[in-house]
Design a protein around this motif. Structure first.
Motif, PDB file in Angstrom:
ATOM      1  N   PRO A 185      27.595 127.832  99.575  1.00  0.00           N
ATOM      2  CA  PRO A 185      28.866 127.944  98.840  1.00  0.00           C
ATOM      3  C   PRO A 185      29.015 126.846  97.793  1.00  0.00           C
ATOM      4  CG  PRO A 185      29.229 127.080 101.050  1.00  0.00           C
ATOM      5  CD  PRO A 185      27.791 127.482 100.990  1.00  0.00           C
ATOM      6  N   THR A 186      29.459 127.236  96.603  1.00  0.00           N
ATOM      7  CA  THR A 186      29.721 126.290  95.528  1.00  0.00           C
ATOM      8  C   THR A 186      31.181 125.832  95.580  1.00  0.00           C
ATOM      9  OG1 THR A 186      30.317 128.050  93.969  1.00  0.00           O
ATOM     10  CG2 THR A 186      27.994 127.458  94.118  1.00  0.00           C
ATOM     11  N   THR A 187      31.535 124.994  94.652  1.00  0.00           N
ATOM     12  CA  THR A 187      32.920 124.512  94.591  1.00  0.00           C
ATOM     13  C   THR A 187      33.872 125.556  94.018  1.00  0.00           C
ATOM     14  OG1 THR A 187      32.426 123.539  92.427  1.00  0.00           O
ATOM     15  CG2 THR A 187      32.201 122.109  94.362  1.00  0.00           C
ATOM     16  N   LYS A 188      33.309 126.615  93.430  1.00  0.00           N
ATOM     17  CA  LYS A 188      34.127 127.648  92.823  1.00  0.00           C
ATOM     18  C   LYS A 188      34.689 128.574  93.898  1.00  0.00           C
ATOM     19  CE  LYS A 188      35.691 130.421  89.532  1.00  0.00           C
ATOM     20  NZ  LYS A 188      36.781 130.050  88.622  1.00  0.00           N
ATOM     21  N   ILE A 189      36.018 128.751  93.906  1.00  0.00           N
ATOM     22  CA  ILE A 189      36.699 129.667  94.822  1.00  0.00           C
ATOM     23  C   ILE A 189      37.424 130.709  93.988  1.00  0.00           C
ATOM     24  CG2 ILE A 189      38.430 129.896  96.628  1.00  0.00           C
ATOM     25  CD1 ILE A 189      37.882 127.065  97.451  1.00  0.00           C
TER      26      ILE A 189
END
Length: 926
Positions: free
Chosen positions: A170-174
């Motif tokens: 998972p990246t920091t982008k939500i």
């Protein structure tokens, strides 16, 4: 090499006289370890007794290898710094005069074998250390004779392997997950409120409306990921799978051929290999962890009515195990409507049994129909009214609603398959497995250790280099194995047929013996007694042969030497399925389609084994006996083979492992054992194939012969409600933690399910046409009935036989059993009477009913399959909202990269604001 100290931390070839000296040597020789310790001084070390950590309480145990440890001897107390050649220089040991020379030679061979295994371990561990792994040894502290090699993967190794394995993190982008249209969103919100009490309390932090954007991990793009807490970025499941991939790639070359971890385990160099559970599940000091949550909210019988926490199951055990329990949950949910409809069909039969004209005619004593003997000599004539109970019971399962239920179950199977495909696709999206195959081609094609060994042997025979790329096993090399497999499979199928034939002989001989020795009052219960005992014998044989066939299928697959693990698993599943399917369904197929059809007629019966007459069905047909066989087989397999064995066998093995410890110290050890020592007493994980196989056989029971047993879905539902919690408890408490395997589908099991659902349509068509009396009743009502009803149907199905035409020696010994002389008896068949021009030949009614039966099979099969294909076409495999979200996620990934590129350009501009002069293009010289 052997030491009295309890723990040894890498480097493995450095000794210390006590624990403090070993720690000092470790920190001085490996400053990286000491630096990491200094950076983590502010962290609270974990208790190694409660959590899977090294003795320092900071480094997590990601994997454990165990090996046998001999008792320390003076000959073994040598410095590990000495060269390998010097380690075999021992003092010549002069045996005493009374010592047996053979015993001394055997001890020397054992010592050499132990030293050889130790040197292989040292080489393998040195190769692991070169791969960047850190290790800690523990030998004979609490468990005598068992050594533990605890393996830890540092952060750099985890990052390197995650990039190599292309793990999506998972990246920091939500971003917000849309639920579709407003109507769909409102319906989903309403369903969430209604089903809120059924949801497990697993403490999910993230709502279902939000999702992290995932991307394959890359060390160059670490800024895309949230690395604020490196200890939890890679969870325990991911860490153990990474270490396992390293173990599979690491080789040991000390032997004559290259050995991987599989070969080292098979040769006894290491005895066990397993990842660790997160922590304890009960006790005062048990802290909250994923295992404890699963134990409380999943592996408990008291919450059988709740949904499964599939997300947490996948997080803890991996995608492959998560998909199994998700599939089992969908299958169990879909059994609810099938069970309800099946109960309604059964209740319809109960409600209409008193109005059923054929059973009323059988039970009417005024008809006074005398039937022919059911066996030679010992059996006598009997009244049809004695079959009243069987006729009434048969109507419960053989009525007009049976055809409707068979069509319903065929459509139900299609709906189940489509529902699972959509559920599977939704899970793939949530678990970031939609593009799984893109990065897994290399890992799937990794050869197995046994395949590499056979390739090595072949290359040595050809005097080529063992690393020659053009050497591989061809069909010609495997031809002896293929011939053996085909021969064994055919032989085992004949063994199954022979077992069924043996049970047939049991029924025939026991029925004759009981007729000869029983009193007249007991003879009315002979048929029920024989049917029940034969079904129980069949059940016992099925349970025993299931274990035998499973072992033979594995032996045949090993002989075949598949190249990859996936190929090995698929071939093993295929062989096991064929053998166990034939074992479970051959007795049922005999009862449904063969019993009572190859018996001949009175005066000209068919005999086997000299004097045994083939058994015939009761007057109401074989459907009732088929129902009894299905009922006993389903209940027996589920209660004995599935549930009792799954509970009893693991507990028995655990008790046997714990018996090796002194009983006086067992309770004390249980309180002081570390996590890796507690997991050592758990049972090994043998894969999901037994779990799938038992459910596939049950699916066959539910769909293939559902026309004869409408209560099968209900029994399957009740079993599966318990099966889910039983399997959950077994995975959480009784078994070691499995390796987390990534998967996006259930593999070959889906193909087997589709095949069974297609075959079920044909089988049910034949059951309705040939096993039940549905077609004869239909033909009589529309062609032969004088008033369009079923009055006279029983008399229409019975033929006449002149008792003077009995073959010599086959007439009843007591012809006056009924109290009067019998000149003509009746038997169930469509044949001409003895006074016709063609006595005892098949009548016109027989051929008319046969044509109607075949026509029904063709029409039923094509109509139902057409309806199933229409349902398959009507329901899309991928839900529309998931398709939109996948497309949206791809766009977000591109947008994220573009944003990062613009940020880089902006930062470069800020660092160097001076404009770059444009380069003038040099003028061309004439």
């Amino acid at each position: 090499m052997w030491r009295n100290e309890k723990y040894e931390t890498v480097p493995l070839d450095v000794q210390g006289t006590d624990e403090d000296d070993s720690k000092g040597t470790r920190d001085s020789l490996y400053p990286q370890t000491a630096l990491r310790k200094s950076q983590q001084e502010n962290e609270r070390p974990k208790d190694a007794k409660l959590w899977p950590y090294f003795q320092d309480g900071l480094r997590r145990i990601d994997y454990v290898l165990t090996y046998n440890v001999q008792m320390p001897q003076s000959t073994h107390k040598q410095s590990s710094k000495s060269c390998l050649c010097c380690r075999f220089k021992r003092e010549p040991k002069i045996p005493p005069a009374h010592e047996d020379p053979e015993l001394a030679a055997q001890e020397q061979r054992l010592d050499y074998h132990a030293d050889d295994q130790r040197l292989r371990r040292e080489e393998f561990e040195e190769n692991l250390r070169e791969m960047g792994l850190e290790m800690e040894k523990e030998e004979g502290t609490k468990l005598p004779g068992v050594g533990f090699l605890k393996i830890h993967a540092p952060w750099d190794v985890l990052c390197r392997e995650a990039e190599f394995m292309k793990l999506k993190m998972p990246t920091t982008k939500i971003y917000k997950v849309s639920q579709g249209s407003s109507i769909v969103e409102k319906v989903n919100m309403f369903l969430q409120k209604v089903t809120a009490p059924l949801q497990p309390k697993v403490g999910e932090n993230q709502t279902e409306n939000e999702k992290h954007l995932s991307y394959p991990f890359s060390r160059e793009k670490q800024h895309l990921f949230d690395l604020s807490d490196r200890n939890s970025f890679f969870d325990s499941k991911t860490r153990s799978s990474i270490v396992y991939e390293i173990l599979k790639r690491t080789k040991c070359t000390r032997a004559k051929y290259i050995m991987g971890i599989s070969s080292l385990l098979g040769s006894g160099v290491y005895t066990e290999a397993y990842p660790l559970h997160d922590g304890d599940i009960d006790g005062v000091h048990a802290e909250t962890n994923d295992r404890k949550i699963l134990y409380e909210q999943w592996a408990s019988y008291s919450i059988f009515y709740k949904y499964q926490p599939i997300g947490l199951v996948r997080k803890y055990f991996g995608e492959k195990v998560g998909l199994y329990f998700a599939w089992l949950g969908v299958y169990t949910q879909m059994l609810i409507p099938a069970a309800i409809v099946g109960v309604i069909v059964f209740l319809y039969g109960c409600a209409t049994v008193d109005n059923n004209i054929p059973s009323m005619e059988v039970c009417d004593e005024r008809n006074n129909i005398t039937m022919c003997p059911m066996c030679d000599r010992a059996c006598s004539y009997w009244k049809l009214v004695t079959a009243c109970g069987t006729a009434r019971a048969s109507h419960l399962f053989d009525n007009a609603a049976t055809v409707f239920f068979a069509i319903f179950m065929a459509l139900w199977a299609t709906m189940f398959m489509e529902h699972w495909k959509r559920r599977q696709m939704r899970l793939n999206y949530v678990w970031d497995m939609t593009s799984f195959e893109d990065g897994e081609g290399k890992q799937k094609s990794q050869p197995r250790a046994e395949y590499e060994f056979h390739v090595m042997k072949k290359s040595l025979k050809k005097e080529q280099s063992p690393k020659a790329e053009n050497v591989k096993l061809t069909c010609r090399d495997r031809m002896p194995a293929y011939m053996t497999i085909i021969t064994m499979m055919v032989f085992l199928i004949f063994v199954t047929l022979a077992i069924v034939f043996g049970v047939v002989l049991y029924r025939v001989s026991i029925m004759t013996a009981l007729h000869m020795s029983s009193t007249p009052t007991f003879r009315t219960n002979i048929r029920a007694t024989v049917k029940t005992t034969a079904a129980i014998i069949n059940l016992i044989i099925i349970i025993i042969m299931d274990e035998v066939y499973g072992a033979i299928a594995r032996w045949l697959t090993i002989m075949e030497v598949p190249k990859t693990d996936k190929s090995f698993e698929e071939r093993l599943i295929f062989k096991t399925f064929i053998l166990k399917f034939a074992n479970a369904f051959t007795p049922i197929v005999y009862l449904a389609f063969f019993r009572g059809r190859i018996i001949g007629r009175p005066g000209k019966y068919l005999y086997v084994m000299g004097s045994y007459r083939m058994e015939e069905c009761a007057h109401a047909g074989c459907l009732m006996e088929l129902c009894i066989q299905l009922c006993i087989t389903m209940l027996g397999k589920q209660l004995i083979q599935n549930n009792l064995f799954e509970i009893g066998v693991p507990k028995l093995k655990k008790m046997l492992r714990q018996r090796k410890i002194d009983k006086n110290h067992q309770e004390e050890l249980n309180r002081t054992l570390h996590r890796h020592e507690k997991d050592h007493f758990l049972g090994p994980f043998v894969g999901l194939n037994p779990e799938y196989m038992e459910m596939i056989i049950q699916f066959g029971m539910v769909t293939l012969f559902v026309a004869s047993f409408p209560l099968a879905p209900l029994f399957a539902l009740l079993n599966n409600v318990i099966e889910i919690r039983l399997d959950a408890k077994k995975f959480v408490t009784e078994l070691r933690r499995p390796i987390a395997v990534r998967a996006k589908d259930i593999g070959i099991w889906y193909t087997l399910l589709r095949g069974i659902s297609k075959v079920a349509v044909i089988v049910n068509a034949f059951v309705i046409s040939f096993t039940s009396d549905f077609i004869p009743r239909l033909v009589y009502q529309h062609m032969y009935s004088p008033d369009g009803t079923l009055h006279g149907f029983v008399n229409h199905t019975l033929s006449y036989f002149n008792v003077s035409h009995f073959q010599p020696g086959t007439e009843p010994m007591v012809p006056m059993h009924l109290g009067y002389k019998v000149d003509v008896c009746r038997y169930k068949d469509y044949r001409d009477p003895p006074w016709s021009d063609t006595p005892y030949e098949f009548s016109r009614e027989f051929w008319a009913i046969l044509a109607a039966r075949l026509a029904f099979v063709i029409v039923f099969q094509n109509v139902v399959m057409l309806m199933s294909d229409f349902v398959d076409w009507l329901i899309p495999d991928i839900p529309k909202d998931i398709s939109i979200q996948i497309h949206k996620e791809r766009n977000l990934v591109v947008e994220l990269f573009m944003k990062q590129e613009r940020g880089k350009k902006y930062r470069n501009t800020v660092r160097d604001p001076s404009p770059q002069p444009l380069r003038s293009r040099p003028s061309s010289q004439a």
